[in-house]
Write a protein that holds these residues in place. Structure first.
Motif, PDB file in Angstrom:
ATOM      1  N   TYR A   1       0.811  -1.200   0.000  1.00  0.00           N
ATOM      2  CA  TYR A   1       0.000   0.000   0.000  1.00  0.00           C
ATOM      3  C   TYR A   1       0.855   1.266   0.000  1.00  0.00           C
ATOM      4  O   TYR A   1       0.373   2.326  -0.323  1.00  0.00           O
ATOM      5  N   THR A  35      -9.873  -3.340   3.929  1.00  0.00           N
ATOM      6  CA  THR A  35      -8.782  -3.352   2.955  1.00  0.00           C
ATOM      7  C   THR A  35      -9.274  -3.956   1.645  1.00  0.00           C
ATOM      8  O   THR A  35     -10.195  -4.763   1.627  1.00  0.00           O
ATOM      9  N   THR A  36      -8.650  -3.521   0.575  1.00  0.00           N
ATOM     10  CA  THR A  36      -8.878  -4.109  -0.742  1.00  0.00           C
ATOM     11  C   THR A  36      -7.516  -4.289  -1.386  1.00  0.00           C
ATOM     12  O   THR A  36      -6.491  -4.053  -0.759  1.00  0.00           O
ATOM     13  N   SER A  38      -6.243  -2.354  -3.531  1.00  0.00           N
ATOM     14  CA  SER A  38      -5.619  -1.080  -3.867  1.00  0.00           C
ATOM     15  C   SER A  38      -5.683  -0.011  -2.771  1.00  0.00           C
ATOM     16  O   SER A  38      -5.059   1.034  -2.912  1.00  0.00           O
ATOM     17  N   TRP A  39      -6.417  -0.229  -1.691  1.00  0.00           N
ATOM     18  CA  TRP A  39      -6.473   0.787  -0.640  1.00  0.00           C
ATOM     19  C   TRP A  39      -6.802   0.185   0.716  1.00  0.00           C
ATOM     20  O   TRP A  39      -7.266  -0.938   0.828  1.00  0.00           O
ATOM     21  N   SER A  41      -8.809   1.400   4.357  1.00  0.00           N
ATOM     22  CA  SER A  41      -9.683   2.365   5.007  1.00  0.00           C
ATOM     23  C   SER A  41      -9.352   2.376   6.498  1.00  0.00           C
ATOM     24  O   SER A  41      -9.416   1.339   7.164  1.00  0.00           O
TER      25      SER A  41
END
Length: 75
Positions: A1, A35-36, A38-39, A41
């Motif tokens: 990340y 979470t994913t 690409s980002w 939170s």
């Protein structure tokens, strides 16, 4: 990340100190919410005493966090 999560937490919690309407107790918490690929939170939870001003307080907190992220080079 590409971001130091502990640094993000510290900045977010420090930013609360810039908002007069946030009581010191109970202590605020900062945690990873989601979470994913690409980002990430990160959520900041804090007490308020004047519920009728929740949106104004939230705006001030968000503004302080974004200002401090920018100063730290976190976009």
């Amino acid at each position: 990340y590409g971001v130091d999560l502990e640094k993000v937490r510290q900045i977010m919690l420090k930013s609360l100190g810039e908002v007069d309407l946030i009581p010191k107790f109970p202590e605020p918490v900062c945690y990873v919410n989601e979470t994913t690929d690409s980002w990430i939170s990160v959520r900041l939870a804090y007490p308020i005493e004047q519920f009728g001003k929740q949106f104004m307080i939230g705006d001030k907190v968000t503004e302080a966090v974004l200002k401090n992220f920018s100063a730290a080079g976190i976009a």
